[in-house]
Design a protein around this motif. Structure first.
Motif, PDB file in Angstrom:
ATOM      1  N   UNK A 198       0.841  -1.195   0.000  1.00 25.36           N
ATOM      2  CA  UNK A 198       0.000   0.000   0.000  1.00 25.36           C
ATOM      3  C   UNK A 198       0.880   1.251   0.000  1.00 25.36           C
ATOM      4  N   UNK A 199       1.938   1.243   0.788  1.00 23.86           N
ATOM      5  CA  UNK A 199       2.799   2.422   0.895  1.00 23.86           C
ATOM      6  C   UNK A 199       3.788   2.544  -0.259  1.00 23.86           C
ATOM      7  N   UNK A 200       3.924   1.491  -1.087  1.00 27.00           N
ATOM      8  CA  UNK A 200       4.618   1.682  -2.369  1.00 27.00           C
ATOM      9  C   UNK A 200       3.918   2.786  -3.160  1.00 27.00           C
ATOM     10  N   UNK A 249      -0.355  -7.900  -3.518  1.00 22.91           N
ATOM     11  CA  UNK A 249      -1.137  -7.397  -4.649  1.00 22.91           C
ATOM     12  C   UNK A 249      -2.376  -6.644  -4.188  1.00 22.91           C
ATOM     13  N   UNK A 250      -3.008  -7.152  -3.135  1.00 14.45           N
ATOM     14  CA  UNK A 250      -4.197  -6.472  -2.624  1.00 14.45           C
ATOM     15  C   UNK A 250      -3.840  -5.104  -2.042  1.00 14.45           C
ATOM     16  N   UNK A 251      -2.673  -4.997  -1.431  1.00 14.91           N
ATOM     17  CA  UNK A 251      -2.219  -3.697  -0.937  1.00 14.91           C
ATOM     18  C   UNK A 251      -2.030  -2.707  -2.068  1.00 14.91           C
ATOM     19  N   UNK A 252      -1.435  -3.167  -3.155  1.00  7.96           N
ATOM     20  CA  UNK A 252      -1.285  -2.319  -4.341  1.00  7.96           C
ATOM     21  C   UNK A 252      -2.657  -1.912  -4.884  1.00  7.96           C
ATOM     22  N   UNK A 253      -3.589  -2.870  -4.875  1.00  5.87           N
ATOM     23  CA  UNK A 253      -4.915  -2.594  -5.439  1.00  5.87           C
ATOM     24  C   UNK A 253      -5.682  -1.577  -4.600  1.00  5.87           C
ATOM     25  N   UNK A 254      -5.516  -1.625  -3.287  1.00  2.08           N
ATOM     26  CA  UNK A 254      -6.299  -0.765  -2.406  1.00  2.08           C
ATOM     27  C   UNK A 254      -5.798   0.677  -2.391  1.00  2.08           C
ATOM     28  N   UNK A 276      -4.763   3.053  -4.674  1.00  2.00           N
ATOM     29  CA  UNK A 276      -5.435   4.071  -5.499  1.00  2.00           C
ATOM     30  C   UNK A 276      -6.885   4.296  -5.093  1.00  2.00           C
ATOM     31  N   UNK A 277      -7.606   3.210  -4.764  1.00  2.00           N
ATOM     32  CA  UNK A 277      -8.993   3.361  -4.328  1.00  2.00           C
ATOM     33  C   UNK A 277      -9.086   4.243  -3.094  1.00  2.00           C
ATOM     34  N   UNK A 278      -8.235   3.976  -2.135  1.00  2.00           N
ATOM     35  CA  UNK A 278      -8.259   4.690  -0.863  1.00  2.00           C
ATOM     36  C   UNK A 278      -7.849   6.150  -1.040  1.00  2.00           C
ATOM     37  N   UNK A 279      -6.701   6.385  -1.668  1.00  2.00           N
ATOM     38  CA  UNK A 279      -6.142   7.732  -1.746  1.00  2.00           C
ATOM     39  C   UNK A 279      -6.925   8.631  -2.701  1.00  2.00           C
ATOM     40  N   UNK A 280      -7.209   8.119  -3.899  1.00  2.00           N
ATOM     41  CA  UNK A 280      -7.962   8.920  -4.863  1.00  2.00           C
ATOM     42  C   UNK A 280      -9.402   9.086  -4.411  1.00  2.00           C
ATOM     43  N   UNK A 281      -9.975   8.030  -3.837  1.00  2.00           N
ATOM     44  CA  UNK A 281     -11.346   8.124  -3.363  1.00  2.00           C
ATOM     45  C   UNK A 281     -11.525   9.186  -2.303  1.00  2.00           C
ATOM     46  N   UNK A 282     -10.631   9.194  -1.307  1.00  2.00           N
ATOM     47  CA  UNK A 282     -10.715  10.209  -0.262  1.00  2.00           C
ATOM     48  C   UNK A 282     -10.475  11.612  -0.813  1.00  2.00           C
ATOM     49  N   UNK A 283      -9.549  11.716  -1.761  1.00  2.00           N
ATOM     50  CA  UNK A 283      -9.243  13.031  -2.330  1.00  2.00           C
ATOM     51  C   UNK A 283     -10.404  13.574  -3.147  1.00  2.00           C
ATOM     52  N   UNK A 284     -11.010  12.707  -3.943  1.00  2.00           N
ATOM     53  CA  UNK A 284     -12.067  13.168  -4.850  1.00  2.00           C
ATOM     54  C   UNK A 284     -13.387  13.413  -4.135  1.00  2.00           C
ATOM     55  N   UNK A 285     -13.659  12.599  -3.118  1.00  2.00           N
ATOM     56  CA  UNK A 285     -15.010  12.616  -2.577  1.00  2.00           C
ATOM     57  C   UNK A 285     -15.109  13.213  -1.177  1.00  2.00           C
ATOM     58  N   UNK A 286     -13.981  13.670  -0.627  1.00  2.00           N
ATOM     59  CA  UNK A 286     -14.053  14.396   0.639  1.00  2.00           C
ATOM     60  C   UNK A 286     -14.566  15.809   0.382  1.00  2.00           C
ATOM     61  N   UNK A 287     -15.102  16.432   1.390  1.00  2.00           N
ATOM     62  CA  UNK A 287     -15.678  17.773   1.234  1.00  2.00           C
ATOM     63  C   UNK A 287     -14.629  18.778   0.776  1.00  2.00           C
ATOM     64  N   UNK A 288     -13.403  18.639   1.313  1.00  2.00           N
ATOM     65  CA  UNK A 288     -12.342  19.596   0.978  1.00  2.00           C
ATOM     66  C   UNK A 288     -11.617  19.215  -0.304  1.00  2.00           C
ATOM     67  N   UNK A 289     -11.904  18.033  -0.869  1.00  2.09           N
ATOM     68  CA  UNK A 289     -11.179  17.520  -2.048  1.00  2.09           C
ATOM     69  C   UNK A 289      -9.678  17.608  -1.798  1.00  2.09           C
ATOM     70  N   UNK A 333      -5.763  -6.656  -8.838  1.00  5.66           N
ATOM     71  CA  UNK A 333      -6.754  -7.672  -8.501  1.00  5.66           C
ATOM     72  C   UNK A 333      -6.675  -8.845  -9.480  1.00  5.66           C
ATOM     73  N   UNK A 334      -6.496  -8.542 -10.760  1.00  3.56           N
ATOM     74  CA  UNK A 334      -6.294  -9.619 -11.744  1.00  3.56           C
ATOM     75  C   UNK A 334      -5.012 -10.391 -11.430  1.00  3.56           C
ATOM     76  N   UNK A 335      -3.981  -9.657 -10.990  1.00  2.00           N
ATOM     77  CA  UNK A 335      -2.735 -10.323 -10.603  1.00  2.00           C
ATOM     78  C   UNK A 335      -2.939 -11.253  -9.422  1.00  2.00           C
ATOM     79  N   UNK A 336      -3.737 -10.826  -8.432  1.00  2.00           N
ATOM     80  CA  UNK A 336      -4.010 -11.674  -7.272  1.00  2.00           C
ATOM     81  C   UNK A 336      -4.775 -12.933  -7.689  1.00  2.00           C
ATOM     82  N   UNK A 337      -5.762 -12.767  -8.577  1.00  2.00           N
ATOM     83  CA  UNK A 337      -6.513 -13.930  -9.070  1.00  2.00           C
ATOM     84  C   UNK A 337      -5.591 -14.873  -9.836  1.00  2.00           C
ATOM     85  N   UNK A 338      -4.697 -14.305 -10.651  1.00  2.67           N
ATOM     86  CA  UNK A 338      -3.751 -15.132 -11.387  1.00  2.67           C
ATOM     87  C   UNK A 338      -2.807 -15.878 -10.468  1.00  2.67           C
ATOM     88  N   UNK A 339      -2.442 -15.248  -9.353  1.00  2.00           N
ATOM     89  CA  UNK A 339      -1.530 -15.884  -8.409  1.00  2.00           C
ATOM     90  C   UNK A 339      -2.163 -17.117  -7.772  1.00  2.00           C
TER      91      UNK A 339
END
Length: 420
Positions: A30-32, A150-155, A157-170, A274-280
């Motif tokens: 995730x921190x990568x 892989x799941x850490x990598x997947x989460x 962008x969802x976490x960081x971009x999601x909070x940035x885009x959808x928080x009140x302060x953006x 996520x596709x990488x995790x399924x492939x693994x």
């Protein structure tokens, strides 16, 4: 220790250790991606270039790569558990440094702290797993370890971009503060459950006496003379170059090439991982059924290379290109377990840890070198070249894997000839 004894270890005991180490490893991945998903906001606020942003990844992985080699000695000296606690503390500091950054220098500091935190994870994780998990379940432990990464990598962008885009302060700063909270929470869980990751207990003695004797008879650095070790290093380097292109630049390339919105293209890294995790998961079954591992690696990675090139060609529609880029992760995931087994076979008795440490530093080097190269391509408007370059890097990794497999087969023939 006999296999009967190891199989009598309660599943709950092993699962607890595996789960905790998986949680820690997922956090490291995730921190990568603490900074890359937020690159567009950094450009807007600080006026930096894509090349400068690519250098942030280089800072991270240079520090991580050098630190990884040194961390093994520290783990042997003080134990893996306190080193793991220190690594997670560095992640908290890195996220807070990013949240308070007032310019490019602050981002460099955040990247350096995150790289320092990432450095000990492989030696610490594998030391704890080898000493705490019974031999009968160690393969499953390694599989979970890879999937959670892989799941850490997947989460991320969802976490960081999601909070940035959808928080009140953006605010991307709020996203970084929340990331610090994630690392602090994981650290608290590990401290709470610290008895399950104490590497001073439960050594199952996976190495045989013969392997230990061989290790003592050879110089500790003798493994560096083995060509297979450096071919595996090369494999990691090239395959990681391709992953760096996807993680850092797939989103802006798809955005500019197909006119897709940023909140949509930011999900391509999540889909790829996520596709990488399924492939693994599927790749774990292939390892047991295929003797020539390099064939599995070649077919799956070349398939991924073709898909990346197609996604960057401009031929499919925007949404189709996103799906194709995500599916390329399936190929890299399928190759993952075969890759790890290939490296294990290349390691001489008693030198597995040192070999993995050296080979994994190829991963850090690949990330460090590729990010500024692909960033410079993007600065020059070479959008499709980013995907083409990623596909070419996967093809080069296939050549390295094929060479390793050829050497291993030749060595097996020599051993059979001598036995005859």
């Amino acid at each position: 220790m006999t296999s009967a004894h190891t199989s009598s270890v309660p599943l709950r005991q092993d699962a607890r250790t595996i789960g905790l180490i998986g949680l820690a490893h997922g956090t490291s991945h995730f921190f990568h991606l603490l900074l890359p998903p937020l690159f567009p906001w950094f450009i807007s606020e600080f006026g930096v270039t894509w090349l400068q942003l690519g250098m942030l990844s280089s800072v991270f992985f240079v520090i991580s790569g050098v630190g990884q080699a040194l961390a093994g000695f520290l783990v042997d000296r003080v134990g893996a558990r306190p080193v793991l606690f220190g690594a997670l503390s560095c992640f908290v500091a890195a996220a807070l440094a990013a949240a308070s950054a007032q310019g490019y220098t602050g981002l460099v500091l955040a990247s350096a702290l995150a790289g320092l935190g990432n450095a000990p994870f492989h030696p610490a994780d594998f030391t704890i797993l080898n000493k705490r998990v019974s031999a009968a379940r160690l393969g499953h432990a390694f599989s979970v370890h890879g999937i959670t990464g892989n799941l850490g990598w997947a989460m991320a962008p969802l976490f960081l971009v999601g909070l940035t885009k959808f928080s009140e302060a953006h605010s991307w700063r709020l996203a970084c503060v929340c990331a610090a909270g994630v690392a602090a929470l994981v650290l608290a869980v590990l401290v709470w459950q610290r008895d399950a990751i104490d590497d001073r207990q439960g050594s199952w003695g996976h190495e045989t006496r013969k392997a230990s004797a061989a290790a003592q008879a050879e110089h500790p650095l003798a493994f560096l003379a083995l060509p297979s070790v450096w071919l595996c290093f090369s494999f990691f380097f090239w395959s990681t170059c391709a992953m760096s292109a996807v993680q850092n630049f797939a989103s802006p390339v798809l955005q500019q090439l197909y006119g897709l919105p940023a909140e949509l293209t930011s999900m391509v890294v999540t889909g790829y991982m996520l596709c990488g995790a399924a492939g693994m998961v599927a790749g774990g079954f292939l390892v047991a059924r295929v003797q020539r591992l390099e064939l599995t690696i070649s077919v799956t990675l070349l398939g991924g290379a073709v898909l990346l090139a197609l996604a960057g060609s401009g031929l499919p529609g925007g949404m189709a290109a996103m799906v194709i880029a995500c599916l390329a992760g399936l190929g890299t995931g399928l190759a993952g377990p075969s890759r790890d087994m290939l490296i294990k076979r290349a390691a001489p008795p008693g030198a597995t840890g040192r070999v993995y440490g050296t080979v994994y530093s190829g991963l850090d080097l690949g990330f460090a070198v590729a990010a500024p190269v692909f960033g410079a391509m993007l600065d020059r408007g070479l959008l499709s070249s980013v995907f083409y370059g990623a596909g070419a890097a996967l093809a080069l990794s296939v050549l390295s894997a094929a060479a390793v497999g050829q050497r291993q087969r030749a060595q097996a023939r020599r051993v059979m000839a001598q036995a005859a």
